[in-house]
Design an enzyme around this catalytic site. Structure first.
Site, PDB file in Angstrom:
ATOM      1  N   SER A  57       4.473   3.506  30.468  1.00 15.83           N
ATOM      2  CA  SER A  57       3.023   3.659  30.689  1.00 15.83           C
ATOM      3  C   SER A  57       2.814   4.193  32.097  1.00 15.83           C
ATOM      4  O   SER A  57       3.644   3.931  32.988  1.00 15.83           O
ATOM      5  CB  SER A  57       2.331   2.295  30.562  1.00 15.83           C
ATOM      6  OG  SER A  57       1.010   2.346  31.069  1.00 15.83           O
TER       7      SER A  57
ATOM      8  N   TYR B  65       2.270  -6.930  31.781  1.00 23.04           N
ATOM      9  CA  TYR B  65       2.368  -5.678  31.021  1.00 23.04           C
ATOM     10  C   TYR B  65       2.869  -4.553  31.925  1.00 23.04           C
ATOM     11  O   TYR B  65       3.787  -3.809  31.589  1.00 23.04           O
ATOM     12  CB  TYR B  65       0.983  -5.328  30.461  1.00 23.04           C
ATOM     13  CG  TYR B  65       0.894  -3.983  29.771  1.00 23.04           C
ATOM     14  CD1 TYR B  65       1.192  -3.861  28.413  1.00 23.04           C
ATOM     15  CD2 TYR B  65       0.510  -2.834  30.464  1.00 23.04           C
ATOM     16  CE1 TYR B  65       1.116  -2.629  27.778  1.00 23.04           C
ATOM     17  CE2 TYR B  65       0.441  -1.607  29.849  1.00 23.04           C
ATOM     18  CZ  TYR B  65       0.740  -1.504  28.504  1.00 23.04           C
ATOM     19  OH  TYR B  65       0.668  -0.278  27.878  1.00 23.04           O
TER      20      TYR B  65
HETATM   21  N1  LIG Z   1      -2.888   3.981  24.054  1.00 26.73           N
HETATM   22  C1  LIG Z   1      -2.761   3.998  25.372  1.00 26.73           C
HETATM   23  O1  LIG Z   1      -3.703   4.319  26.088  1.00 26.73           O
HETATM   24  C2  LIG Z   1      -1.432   3.646  26.003  1.00 26.73           C
HETATM   25  C3  LIG Z   1      -1.273   3.876  27.373  1.00 26.73           C
HETATM   26  C4  LIG Z   1      -0.067   3.569  27.973  1.00 26.73           C
HETATM   27  C5  LIG Z   1       0.974   3.047  27.214  1.00 26.73           C
HETATM   28  N2  LIG Z   1       0.780   2.829  25.876  1.00 26.73           N
HETATM   29  C6  LIG Z   1       1.912   2.254  25.137  1.00 26.73           C
HETATM   30  O2  LIG Z   1       2.099   2.996  23.946  1.00 26.73           O
HETATM   31  C7  LIG Z   1       2.680   2.143  22.949  1.00 26.73           C
HETATM   32  C8  LIG Z   1       1.852   2.244  21.693  1.00 26.73           C
HETATM   33  O3  LIG Z   1       0.542   1.845  21.988  1.00 26.73           O
HETATM   34  P1  LIG Z   1      -0.709   2.258  21.075  1.00 26.73           P
HETATM   35  O4  LIG Z   1      -1.831   2.530  21.994  1.00 26.73           O
HETATM   36  O5  LIG Z   1      -0.321   3.265  20.086  1.00 26.73           O
HETATM   37  O6  LIG Z   1      -1.003   0.824  20.437  1.00 26.73           O
HETATM   38  P2  LIG Z   1      -1.522   0.339  19.018  1.00 26.73           P
HETATM   39  O7  LIG Z   1      -2.093  -1.015  19.275  1.00 26.73           O
HETATM   40  O8  LIG Z   1      -2.374   1.363  18.352  1.00 26.73           O
HETATM   41  O9  LIG Z   1      -0.152   0.183  18.215  1.00 26.73           O
HETATM   42  C9  LIG Z   1       0.778  -0.798  18.588  1.00 26.73           C
HETATM   43  C10 LIG Z   1       1.543  -1.215  17.342  1.00 26.73           C
HETATM   44  O10 LIG Z   1       2.502  -2.192  17.749  1.00 26.73           O
HETATM   45  C11 LIG Z   1       2.492  -3.247  16.802  1.00 26.73           C
HETATM   46  N3  LIG Z   1       2.928  -4.492  17.412  1.00 26.73           N
HETATM   47  C12 LIG Z   1       2.218  -5.291  18.243  1.00 26.73           C
HETATM   48  N4  LIG Z   1       2.914  -6.397  18.522  1.00 26.73           N
HETATM   49  C13 LIG Z   1       4.097  -6.285  17.859  1.00 26.73           C
HETATM   50  C14 LIG Z   1       5.226  -7.139  17.741  1.00 26.73           C
HETATM   51  N5  LIG Z   1       5.283  -8.338  18.337  1.00 26.73           N
HETATM   52  N6  LIG Z   1       6.259  -6.709  16.981  1.00 26.73           N
HETATM   53  C15 LIG Z   1       6.217  -5.525  16.342  1.00 26.73           C
HETATM   54  N7  LIG Z   1       5.158  -4.679  16.402  1.00 26.73           N
HETATM   55  C16 LIG Z   1       4.111  -5.081  17.157  1.00 26.73           C
HETATM   56  C17 LIG Z   1       1.044  -3.342  16.348  1.00 26.73           C
HETATM   57  O11 LIG Z   1       0.929  -4.021  15.076  1.00 26.73           O
HETATM   58  C18 LIG Z   1       0.652  -1.874  16.282  1.00 26.73           C
HETATM   59  O12 LIG Z   1       0.890  -1.330  14.999  1.00 26.73           O
HETATM   60  C19 LIG Z   1       2.733   0.746  23.563  1.00 26.73           C
HETATM   61  O13 LIG Z   1       4.025   0.537  24.090  1.00 26.73           O
HETATM   62  C20 LIG Z   1       1.717   0.823  24.682  1.00 26.73           C
HETATM   63  O14 LIG Z   1       1.996  -0.084  25.722  1.00 26.73           O
HETATM   64  C21 LIG Z   1      -0.390   3.111  25.259  1.00 26.73           C
END
Ligand SMILES: NC(=O)c1ccc[n+]([C@@H]2O[C@H](COP(=O)([O-])OP(=O)(O)OC[C@H]3O[C@@H](n4cnc5c(N)ncnc54)[C@H](O)[C@@H]3O)[C@@H](O)[C@H]2O)c1
Length: 285
Positions: free
Chosen positions: A164, A177
């Site tokens: 991130s 986080y």
């Molecule tokens: N969207 C953003 O703005 C953003 C920014 C920086 C980093 N990220 C990172 O990108 C990645 C994906 O994020 P996203 O925004 O697509 O999130 P999202 O919430 O849309 O998807 C996350 C998925 O992870 C699954 N999940 C949650 N806890 C879990 C567990 N204990 N075991 C297995 N699966 C689990 C959820 O069910 C979900 O399907 C993450 O690592 C997040 O930290 C996202």
């Protein structure tokens, strides 16, 4: 006479379709594959020929995504907080399909209820710290631990970890986080350094704000504020990250190892005071 360039309305950036077929015959695991960045990556990998294991704590949603993918793709329910379920996920995939080419470690705890407890050094409980470190960081190590022996035997394998932009700058929230995401960059370099000579590439992506279900639930009011700090006309979507993940997972990136790529609309590229300076200039400086 000097040429005057008329400003035009910002055009949406075009995104080429998944026409490259870079993953024909390959097997991929995507954790957190039921939503957001993970789901978009599953779709892109499958569209380019991979058999994809959509791995997620939400088994029902993972089933729904896998059902649409074809190429014998399947869903696997697992919990990132439970390393035995990660062992089952990875070894079960290898047993079923006979190989593993791509591991996208991407799941993270994104629930607003947890973020409310993930505060600062004084207030955070050790229980919250351990929970976040377990699911966000130890889970990525576990994925690598169980995938690497097979990848090394194959002489090839690509791991892409989701970090991130939080890893690069301090924030007033989400202590654990942010630290977990910074550590993922170290993990990425370690895996590349230990196993690169054995044919393994391990890289990371660092998303800024991306419009996924997770971010929309966590930071709905923050999105407008953040948009002022982007250097692109649009906020990123999960497909923008999927394109980067798939590039890094593909043989097109064969000379790239141990690196972290930021995809944040340029948010970290400029002076942090940019928005304030724009306001100052508008007030006549
Ligand atoms: N969207 C953003 O703005 C953003 C920014 C920086 C980093 N990220 C990172 O990108 C990645 C994906 O994020 P996203 O925004 O697509 O999130 P999202 O919430 O849309 O998807 C996350 C998925 O992870 C699954 N999940 C949650 N806890 C879990 C567990 N204990 N075991 C297995 N699966 C689990 C959820 O069910 C979900 O399907 C993450 O690592 C997040 O930290 C996202």
């Amino acid at each position: 006479m000097a040429t005057v360039i008329q400003p035009s309305a910002p055009q949406p950036l075009s995104r080429p379709g998944p026409h490259l077929g870079r993953f024909q015959g390959q097997v991929a695991i995507v954790t957190g594959g039921a939503s957001g960045i993970g789901e978009a990556t599953c779709r892109r990998l499958a569209a380019e020929g991979a058999t994809v294991v959509v791995a997620d704590v939400n088994g029902e949603r993972a089933e729904a995504v896998a059902a649409e993918l074809g190429n014998h793709s399947r869903a696997q329910q697992f919990d990132a907080a439970d390393v035995t379920s990660i062992e089952r996920l990875v070894l079960g995939t290898i047993e079923r399909f006979g190989r593993l080419d791509v591991l996208h470690n991407n799941a993270a705890l994104t629930s607003p209820a947890l973020h409310a407890k993930d505060t600062n050094a004084i207030d955070i409980s050790f229980e919250t710290w351990d929970l976040v470190m377990g699911a966000n960081l130890r889970a990525y190590l576990a994925g690598c631990k169980y995938a690497l022996p097979t990848m090394i035997k194959q002489g090839s394998g690509a791991i892409v970890n989701t970090a991130s932009t939080g890893a690069f700058s301090g924030d007033i929230t989400r202590m654990a986080y942010t630290v977990s995401k910074a550590a993922i960059i170290g993990l990425t370099r370690q895996i590349a350094t230990h196993h690169g000579p054995q044919g393994i590439r391990c890289n990371a992506v660092a998303p800024g704000l991306v419009l996924s279900a997770g971010s929309l639930a966590t930071v709905p009011n923050v999105i407008k504020v953040m948009q002022r700090h982007l250097l692109t006309p649009e906020i990123g979507e999960p497909e923008d990250l999927a394109a980067l993940v798939c590039f890094l997972a593909s043989s097109e990136a064969r000379y790239i190892n141990g690196q972290t790529y930021i995809a944040d609309g340029g948010m970290l590229a400029h002076n942090p005071a940019m928005a304030d300076l724009i306001d100052l200039a508008a007030r006549g400086g």
